[in-house]
Design a protein around this motif. Structure first.
Motif, mmCIF file in Angstrom:
data_model
loop_
_atom_site.group_PDB
_atom_site.id
_atom_site.type_symbol
_atom_site.label_atom_id
_atom_site.label_comp_id
_atom_site.label_asym_id
_atom_site.label_seq_id
_atom_site.Cartn_x
_atom_site.Cartn_y
_atom_site.Cartn_z
ATOM 1 N N SER A 38 0.824 -1.210 0.000
ATOM 2 C CA SER A 38 0.000 0.000 0.000
ATOM 3 C C SER A 38 0.859 1.261 0.000
ATOM 4 O O SER A 38 0.489 2.262 -0.623
ATOM 5 N N GLU A 39 2.004 1.213 0.670
ATOM 6 C CA GLU A 39 2.841 2.426 0.732
ATOM 7 C C GLU A 39 3.399 2.758 -0.642
ATOM 8 O O GLU A 39 3.443 3.936 -1.030
ATOM 9 N N THR A 40 3.813 1.722 -1.388
ATOM 10 C CA THR A 40 4.295 1.940 -2.750
ATOM 11 C C THR A 40 3.151 2.476 -3.603
ATOM 12 O O THR A 40 3.337 3.397 -4.415
ATOM 13 N N ALA A 41 1.982 1.865 -3.413
ATOM 14 C CA ALA A 41 0.812 2.267 -4.194
ATOM 15 C C ALA A 41 0.481 3.743 -3.954
ATOM 16 O O ALA A 41 0.106 4.465 -4.881
ATOM 17 N N MET A 42 0.661 4.191 -2.708
ATOM 18 C CA MET A 42 0.375 5.599 -2.385
ATOM 19 C C MET A 42 1.267 6.527 -3.195
ATOM 20 O O MET A 42 0.808 7.564 -3.702
ATOM 21 N N LYS A 52 1.909 10.401 -7.678
ATOM 22 C CA LYS A 52 2.501 10.795 -8.960
ATOM 23 C C LYS A 52 1.430 10.979 -10.028
ATOM 24 O O LYS A 52 1.440 11.950 -10.770
ATOM 25 N N LEU A 53 0.485 10.032 -10.067
ATOM 26 C CA LEU A 53 -0.546 10.121 -11.097
ATOM 27 C C LEU A 53 -1.488 11.289 -10.836
ATOM 28 O O LEU A 53 -1.985 11.923 -11.766
ATOM 29 N N ARG A 54 -1.722 11.565 -9.589
ATOM 30 C CA ARG A 54 -2.576 12.719 -9.256
ATOM 31 C C ARG A 54 -1.947 14.005 -9.794
ATOM 32 O O ARG A 54 -2.649 14.840 -10.359
ATOM 33 N N GLN A 55 -0.616 14.064 -9.584
ATOM 34 C CA GLN A 55 0.081 15.253 -10.103
ATOM 35 C C GLN A 55 -0.063 15.358 -11.609
ATOM 36 O O GLN A 55 -0.147 16.448 -12.166
ATOM 37 N N ALA A 56 -0.094 14.197 -12.255
ATOM 38 C CA ALA A 56 -0.248 14.171 -13.706
ATOM 39 C C ALA A 56 -1.700 14.324 -14.122
ATOM 40 O O ALA A 56 -2.042 14.165 -15.294
ATOM 41 N N ARG A 116 7.631 -11.400 -5.955
ATOM 42 C CA ARG A 116 7.801 -10.493 -7.104
ATOM 43 C C ARG A 116 7.423 -9.078 -6.663
ATOM 44 O O ARG A 116 6.341 -8.849 -6.131
ATOM 45 N N ASP A 117 8.368 -8.181 -6.900
ATOM 46 C CA ASP A 117 8.143 -6.814 -6.436
ATOM 47 C C ASP A 117 7.198 -6.069 -7.379
ATOM 48 O O ASP A 117 7.144 -6.370 -8.571
ATOM 49 N N ILE A 118 6.453 -5.171 -6.834
ATOM 50 C CA ILE A 118 5.726 -4.220 -7.689
ATOM 51 C C ILE A 118 6.217 -2.830 -7.279
ATOM 52 O O ILE A 118 6.034 -2.424 -6.123
ATOM 53 N N THR A 119 6.866 -2.186 -8.216
ATOM 54 C CA THR A 119 7.459 -0.879 -7.923
ATOM 55 C C THR A 119 6.401 0.209 -8.089
ATOM 56 O O THR A 119 5.276 -0.063 -8.506
ATOM 57 N N VAL A 120 6.822 1.436 -7.813
ATOM 58 C CA VAL A 120 5.917 2.571 -8.017
ATOM 59 C C VAL A 120 5.471 2.600 -9.487
ATOM 60 O O VAL A 120 4.284 2.717 -9.787
ATOM 61 N N ALA A 121 6.445 2.400 -10.372
ATOM 62 C CA ALA A 121 6.120 2.392 -11.805
ATOM 63 C C ALA A 121 5.139 1.268 -12.110
ATOM 64 O O ALA A 121 4.232 1.417 -12.934
ATOM 65 N N GLY A 122 5.331 0.135 -11.428
ATOM 66 C CA GLY A 122 4.434 -1.006 -11.607
ATOM 67 C C GLY A 122 3.004 -0.642 -11.230
ATOM 68 O O GLY A 122 2.050 -0.973 -11.944
ATOM 69 N N PHE A 123 2.868 0.057 -10.125
ATOM 70 C CA PHE A 123 1.523 0.471 -9.697
ATOM 71 C C PHE A 123 0.944 1.516 -10.659
ATOM 72 O O PHE A 123 -0.257 1.511 -10.930
ATOM 73 N N GLU A 124 1.812 2.377 -11.157
ATOM 74 C CA GLU A 124 1.316 3.373 -12.136
ATOM 75 C C GLU A 124 0.733 2.643 -13.338
ATOM 76 O O GLU A 124 -0.339 2.989 -13.839
#
Ligand code: TPP
Ligand code: SF4
Lengths: 392, 306
Positions: free
Chosen positions: A273-277, A282-286, A359-367
């Motif tokens: 969840s922290e990564t997802a936040m 980032k997407l909100r800014q975009a 398997r990791d999901i990075t910030v980019a992964g969540f984006e």
């Protein structure tokens, strides 16, 4: 009462929290990624910092069985496990809840064999979701510590008397070093003093526990247990409120992050969840309209809070860290769909499965999950679920 | 047994801790054995019962036959649950949460629960040295689920999973020597007993309970239903098991073997076997070979007890 924060491994901090709660009996069987918890407890007992009976059992089946015995005798009881260990405990889990024994167990979530994996996902937690335990998912080290303390108070509360599982993601959370504020000993003693169960095994008042129930009574026994499970949520919420008052940190069954007015919501459980936040930020800014809903209390499932959190959303993107094989995709997604069923205006649910076996999901992964998910919501999801980052 | 039998009946507690009204079959040797053991327990004992006949016949809600604090959890974990109770009481007494007193813990289980599925938990609990007595009520098969073979089933016995047929003559391996496995754990007290010798059984259970550390007592319990014998002969059959050397009575205190009873001359095993229809398919040669093995094992035991 804001104390000092220290960098500490989450497993170690968890064991320290068990010490603060002054557990009487600890049953221990090693399994990665839970091992550091029971190792540190062994040290605390060996050093005389925690006055407890430490039972180094010969299997997880016996670990939880020993916990049954000690909790039935009225002792404050703790154990920890993960993955295969939780599976080996499976039949014992039902006994603990059916007997209403207030055992606290930490589960450092881990994938299930085969193929062998010591790394994290939520398959172990999902495999035991119907065993009658209260199940709480944690996001970070501070929450782990706080929830362990709350868990004893919840389990032993006379309106609850049910075992509690605190889930923390294996490695992703169990093995990281985080700044954590440890509550003070006296504060914990005052907040969560040991409450012995009203019925325990003792010659002064013989009771029979775990009798054999013929069909004329089994349904009633299970119904009574279910009633207990259904009414515990207000008690849990109340205990979290008391915790907030005393220690200044607030916990709720469902957490919303940037949900206000959001038409699209991402749903997660556990430490991702922290990564997802960050991805949401980032997407909100975009300019993307997205918020995050995180579930803390998985059992009993907080239907009202969940429905309230998503009722105005149009899209709900759900990440499961487990596959319900041959079934409706992720077990969480399918459960959320059923929770939404009674709403007149339901969000579209897009189901993702990812983060399996470490398997990791990075910030980019969540984006990517968010962007793809929103597109799928538009076009319609053909598959029952999307699998994240798989090399096909 | 010295001369205990002469006067011991007066010393036996009159009160029952395992009371009538349970649902065991007529002539059940296991229920008799449990009743005698429960007398030996006295009031200050917590009983942990594995799944099996004795749990099913004595605990059907809303009734119970137990006047002692009693818990059943599962089939394979009675020793582990007993470990937890012992540890839980110990910690709470040490920390002043319970008054200091002498509370005993007894785990009871059938042969399937002990020699097969629960062996790991029992071995672990014995090795860790918990203070409890473990009683195996051995009726030589899984009786509660309908007479399937266990590793305690004697050679040649016909059961529902080792049936005697044209190609096979019933159970084809020798009974697992569970007392020897217990002895190998270096625990302070191991014994065998049979309710056909009630005072001996009571004394041994008391001794097991009073000895500090883990103790193990293996109790042969005749099951007319599974052994296919007449219900009124179960006490006699228990005696015959001992008199033929099929089930010798002995104790092992701190590794030292001592016979509890040595018959002047062993009776032939066929006297014992012919009363049980589970053996009726056996040919004379098979009975002869069983006879030879019984004598061989018995002599090995006498040798250990020298
Ligand atoms: C894990 C598990 N497997 C199987 C069973 C089914 N079961 C219940 S009682 C029993 C047989 C018990 O046999 P034993 O321990 O010899 O005791 P007895 O009934 O002969 O006294 C079995 C197989 C169970 N309860 N749990
Ligand atoms: S089946 Fe055998 S052991 Fe079980 S109650 Fe009947 S006689 Fe006793």
């Amino acid at each position: 009462m804001i104390g000092k924060r220290h960098g500490i491994e989450v497993s170690i901090a968890l064991a320290d929290a068990v010490k603060l709660c002054d557990a009487d009996v600890i049953a221990a069987y090693p399994i990665t990624p839970q091992t550091h918890i029971v190792e540190h407890l062994a040290e605390l007992v060996a050093e005389g910092e925690l006055d407890a009976e430490y039972i180094p059992v010969e299997s997880e089946h016996s670990a939880l069985s020993a916990c049954l015995g000690s909790a039935a005798a009225g002792a404050r009881t703790f154990t920890a496990t993960a993955g295969q260990g939780l599976e080996l405990m499976h039949e014992v889990l039902y006994v603990a809840s059916g007997m209403r024994l207030p055992i606290v167990m930490a589960v450092a979530n881990r994938a299930l064999s085969a193929p062998l994996s010591v790394w994290g996902d939520h398959s172990d937690a999902m495999a035991v979701r119907d065993t009658g335990w209260i199940q709480i998912f944690t996001e970070n080290g501070q929450e782990v510590v706080d929830q362990i303390i709350c868990a004893f108070k919840i389990a032993e509360h006379h309106k609850v008397l049910l075992p509690v599982m605190i889930h923390l993601d294996g490695f992703n959370l169990s093995h990281v070093i985080e700044p954590i504020e440890m509550p003070d000993k006296q504060g914990v003693c005052d907040f969560a003093p040991h409450r012995r169960s009203p019925l325990t095994l003792h010659p002064s008042r013989p009771v029979a526990m775990g009798d054999f129930a013929p069909p004329v009574i089994f349904t009633e026994a299970k119904w009574a247990q279910e009633q207990a499970m259904l009414v515990v949520k207000p008690t849990i919420v109340e205990i979290w409120e008391q915790f907030a008052e005393k220690f200044g940190r607030t916990y709720k069954p469902v957490e919303c992050y940037k949900c206000d007015g959001a038409k699209n919501l991402l749903f997660t459980m556990g430490s991702f969840s922290e990564t997802a936040m960050t991805a949401v930020d980032k997407l909100r800014q975009a300019g993307v309209d997205i918020g995050l809903v995180r579930l803390r209390l998985w059992r009993p499932f907080p239907f009202e809070e969940f429905c309230a959190a998503v009722k105005d959303a149009e899209t709900l993107l759900v990440l499961d860290r487990c596959i319900s094989s041959g079934g409706p995709g992720g077990p969480v997604a399918s459960e959320l769909k059923s929770a939404l069923y009674k709403l007149d205006k339901k969000p579209k649910v897009v189901s993702f499965v990812g983060g399996l076996g470490g398997r990791d999901i990075t910030v980019a992964g969540f984006e990517k999950i968010i962007v793809d998910g929103l597109e799928l919501a538009e076009t319609g999801q053909e598959r029952i679920f999307e699998i994240v980052g798989v090399r096909e | 047994m010295q001369n205990l039998g002469i006067y011991a009946s007066r010393l036996v507690r009159k009160e029952e801790n395992f009371v009538p009204g349970h649902r065991a079959c007529i002539g059940c040797g296991e229920a008799l054995a449990v009743r005698l053991a429960a007398k030996a327990f006295g009031k200050n004992t917590i009983v942990v019962n594995a799944t099996g006949c004795m749990e099913i016949v004595a605990s059907q809600l809303p009734y119970t036959s137990w006047k002692l604090p009693w818990i059943h959890t599962l089939f394979e974990n009675s020793a582990a649950v007993a470990s937890g109770i012992e540890a839980g009481l110990k910690a709470q007494m040490r920390k002043g949460k319970l008054p200091q007193e002498d509370i005993k813990v007894a785990a009871i289980a059938g042969d399937g629960a002990t020699l097969d599925i629960g062996l790991q938990a029992l071995s672990g609990a014995m090795e860790r040295g918990h203070d409890f007595v473990y009683l195996c009520f051995d009726n030589e098969a899984y009786m509660n689920t309908g007479i399937q073979r266990s590793s305690a089933t004697p050679f040649g016995a016909s059961t529902t999973t080792s049936p005697a047929g044209r190609a096979k003559a019933g159970q084809m391996s020798w009974k697992k020597d569970m007392p020897a496995i217990a002895v190998a754990h270096n625990i302070p007290y191991v014994a065998t007993a049979c309710p056909s010798y009630p005072f001996d059984l009571i004394e041994k259970v008391k001794k097991g309970l009073e000895t500090r550390g883990p103790t193990y007592i293996h109790i042969l319990s005749v099951c007319p239903t599974g052994w296919r014998c007449d219900t009124e002969i179960s006490v006699m059959l228990g005696r015959l098991a001992v008199e033929t050397g099929v089930f010798p009575l002995y104790e092992v205190e701190n590794g030292k073997y001592k016979m509890s009873m040595v018959p002047d001359k062993l009776k032939p095993v066929k006297d014992y076997m012919k009363l049980q229809r589970r053996f009726r398919h056996l040919k004379p040669e098979a009975i002869d070979s069983i006879q030879a093995r019984v004598v061989e094992e018995y002599e090995k035991l006498l040798e250990k007890a020298k």
